[in-house]
Scaffold this motif. Structure first.
Motif, PDB file in Angstrom:
ATOM      1  N   UNK A  81       7.059   6.757   4.879  1.00  0.00           N
ATOM      2  CA  UNK A  81       7.096   5.374   5.336  1.00  0.00           C
ATOM      3  C   UNK A  81       8.164   4.577   4.582  1.00  0.00           C
ATOM      4  N   UNK A  82       8.289   4.845   3.277  1.00  0.00           N
ATOM      5  CA  UNK A  82       9.263   4.118   2.460  1.00  0.00           C
ATOM      6  C   UNK A  82      10.685   4.464   2.885  1.00  0.00           C
ATOM      7  N   UNK A  83      10.963   5.746   3.069  1.00  0.00           N
ATOM      8  CA  UNK A  83      12.322   6.169   3.431  1.00  0.00           C
ATOM      9  C   UNK A  83      12.670   5.747   4.859  1.00  0.00           C
ATOM     10  N   UNK A  84      11.686   5.717   5.744  1.00  0.00           N
ATOM     11  CA  UNK A  84      11.974   5.354   7.142  1.00  0.00           C
ATOM     12  C   UNK A  84      12.423   3.901   7.266  1.00  0.00           C
ATOM     13  N   UNK A  85      11.988   3.049   6.331  1.00  0.00           N
ATOM     14  CA  UNK A  85      12.406   1.648   6.318  1.00  0.00           C
ATOM     15  C   UNK A  85      11.670   0.750   7.287  1.00  0.00           C
ATOM     16  N   UNK A  86      10.831   1.308   8.141  1.00  0.00           N
ATOM     17  CA  UNK A  86      10.193   0.503   9.183  1.00  0.00           C
ATOM     18  C   UNK A  86       9.268  -0.561   8.595  1.00  0.00           C
ATOM     19  N   UNK A 131       0.824  -1.210   0.000  1.00  0.00           N
ATOM     20  CA  UNK A 131       0.000   0.000   0.000  1.00  0.00           C
ATOM     21  C   UNK A 131       0.858   1.260   0.000  1.00  0.00           C
ATOM     22  N   UNK A 132       1.962   1.236   0.736  1.00  0.00           N
ATOM     23  CA  UNK A 132       2.861   2.397   0.763  1.00  0.00           C
ATOM     24  C   UNK A 132       3.509   2.622  -0.592  1.00  0.00           C
ATOM     25  N   UNK A 133       3.905   1.537  -1.255  1.00  0.00           N
ATOM     26  CA  UNK A 133       4.526   1.651  -2.572  1.00  0.00           C
ATOM     27  C   UNK A 133       3.502   2.071  -3.631  1.00  0.00           C
ATOM     28  N   UNK A 134       2.299   1.535  -3.535  1.00  0.00           N
ATOM     29  CA  UNK A 134       1.273   1.848  -4.540  1.00  0.00           C
ATOM     30  C   UNK A 134       0.728   3.257  -4.409  1.00  0.00           C
ATOM     31  N   UNK A 135       0.830   3.844  -3.217  1.00  0.00           N
ATOM     32  CA  UNK A 135       0.273   5.181  -2.986  1.00  0.00           C
ATOM     33  C   UNK A 135       1.341   6.220  -2.663  1.00  0.00           C
ATOM     34  N   UNK A 136       2.616   5.877  -2.957  1.00  0.00           N
ATOM     35  CA  UNK A 136       3.718   6.843  -2.790  1.00  0.00           C
ATOM     36  C   UNK A 136       3.790   7.429  -1.381  1.00  0.00           C
ATOM     37  N   UNK A 137       3.777   6.565  -0.374  1.00  0.00           N
ATOM     38  CA  UNK A 137       3.928   7.062   0.992  1.00  0.00           C
ATOM     39  C   UNK A 137       5.418   7.207   1.288  1.00  0.00           C
ATOM     40  N   UNK A 138       5.990   8.315   0.785  1.00  0.00           N
ATOM     41  CA  UNK A 138       7.435   8.533   0.824  1.00  0.00           C
ATOM     42  C   UNK A 138       8.054   8.433   2.207  1.00  0.00           C
TER      43      UNK A 138
END
Length: 447
Positions: free
Chosen positions: A263-268, A254-261
């Motif tokens: 969350x993606x950068x934090x790596x968690x 969901x983060x990748x499909x909706x560009x949740x930058x």
């Protein structure tokens, strides 16, 4: 309520009566059963109602020898042996559902096999709950049954409750068993439904690996663990871990499909998923699940599990691989800003810091490096930081960034502005990504 159906194939041997029980539950035997069908029905179809059906598929030989009474001859005398056929035995059970017997071919040719497939498939209605017995399924029929169930799951949304095989041969040959006292003729019935479930997991994992869509895996995880979560046994902890896995998979895709930058950068989200995979023990679940989990782990291996600006560029690669062109263009532009925030000690999560980077791109693109009067207010108020950033910006990079903006706007306006072709937009994303990686020298940068 969905309809329940029992599907079985009748064989041609003169079967020896024995006692059947579900594997692991020997104390709950059904006694003196000549046909596996009557044993399976007594064990697994007690909740059938008048709207449910029992389908018995018969070759010409099976109908004559075992469906009808007195179908076998004595080898020596050639006289018919007194024998109750399955039809008679099932009538005595006074089943609530309807018993339907269908003729099928022997399966000696490809054409005959397809005819069997179609005959069985036509008996299945949308949303049926299926119990399949393959004990006397001959030659290719067990494999055909598994393929057919997958086909029906996809096209008719059926659910497979159980797949049974009566392990009579464990007792010995028919002649050997016939000499045993009936109380010693105890044969287990194996439930092979895990093979069908494994096929579901494999298909869902394949879709995730190829297309980045985890919904199938998430749905399966939820479906499998819900009954276990209600119990208190050895499987409960495993069920809880699968529940975590489902949530972690959901979070990543969901983060990748909706560009949740952020969350993606934090790596968690990647750390959580990786931890869930490492923790999961599948010993008491589906035994071959480990390779599937390893494939999922392999899929996210390039994402850092710790805060890392490079995750944004890994997300761009993910988007390219999975045809997420709009997300890929947006993530590439935003990752460029994140990168410049990182190297100039700005907070990539703060809107004003990202706006400052945007202002620098505008200044460089327009050639206003030394024309302070043409700078926007935010840039003027941070003159020293802007000049620091401009020294690390190139015209080529800003030009490539601007080229992406054209594609990004075209997609956001539904193709009503410039109306580039889908293939052009995909090509532009791939081409720009390679150029921008070169401009930023991503492979040799420190973390």
């Amino acid at each position: 309520m969905p309809r329940k159906i029992f599907i079985s194939f009748l064989g041609t041997n003169n079967y020896v009566p024995c006692n059947y029980f579900t594997e692991g539950h020997e104390s709950e035997k059904v006694l003196n059963m000549k046909y596996i069908q009557e044993a399976a029905i007594k064990l697994y179809c007690n909740d059938f109602t008048e709207t449910d059906n029992f389908y018995i598929f018969l070759t010409k030989d099976a109908r004559e020898k075992n469906w009808q009474d007195n179908g076998h001859k004595d080898f020596k005398t050639k006289e018919f042996i007194p024998n109750e056929g399955l039809d008679t035995r099932l009538r005595k059970l006074q089943l609530k559902g309807k018993v339907i017997h269908e003729n099928i071919d022997e399966g000696f040719s490809t054409d005959q096999i397809w005819k069997i497939f179609n005959t069985v498939y036509k008996s299945i209605l949308p949303n049926d709950e299926v119990i399949l017995d393959i004990t006397h399924a001959f030659r290719s029929l067990p494999m055909l049954g598994m393929v057919l169930l997958n086909y029906a799951k996809a096209l008719k949304n059926v659910s497979v409750k159980s797949i049974h095989y009566g392990a009579f041969e464990k007792l010995g040959t028919g002649l050997e068993v016939e000499k045993m006292p009936i109380e010693d003729r105890n044969a287990s019935i194996l439930n092979l439904v895990s093979f069908s479930e494994l096929q579901d997991w494999t298909k869902a994992a394949d879709i995730f690996i190829k297309y980045g869509n985890s919904q199938g895996l998430v749905d399966l995880a939820k479906k499998e663990i819900q009954p276990l979560l209600k119990e208190q046994n050895d499987n409960t902890l495993i069920a809880k871990e699968f529940n975590k896995l489902a949530k972690s998979l959901d979070a990543v895709t969901n983060s990748l499909n909706t560009n949740r930058g952020s969350e993606i950068v934090s790596g968690k989200i990647f750390k959580n998923l990786n931890d869930n995979i490492n923790t999961l023990s599948n010993d008491n679940f589906i035994v071959p699940m480990k390779p599937i989990l390893e494939k999922i782990s392999e899929k996210i291996k390039n994402f850092s599990k710790n805060p890392d600006w490079k995750n944004g560029f890994e997300a761009v690669q993910w988007c390219i691989e999975h045809d997420l062109t709009q997300q890929g263009i947006t993530m590439l532009q935003e990752s460029i800003f994140t990168y410049f925030c990182h190297i100039h000690n700005l907070d990539f999560k703060k809107e004003k810091d990202r706006e400052l980077i945007s202002a620098c791109f505008y200044i460089k693109k327009s050639g206003f490096d030394d024309e302070l009067g043409k700078w926007k207010e935010l840039a003027k108020n941070n003159e020293s930081k802007v000049k620091e950033i401009l020294n690390t910006l190139s015209k080529e990079l800003t030009s490539d960034y601007e080229s992406l903006t054209t594609g990004r706007n075209d997609i956001q306006h539904g193709g009503f502005s410039k109306n580039e072709s889908p293939s052009n937009l995909k090509t532009k994303l791939k081409y720009s990504f390679e150029k921008i990686k070169g401009h930023l020298n991503l492979n040799s940068l420190p973390p």
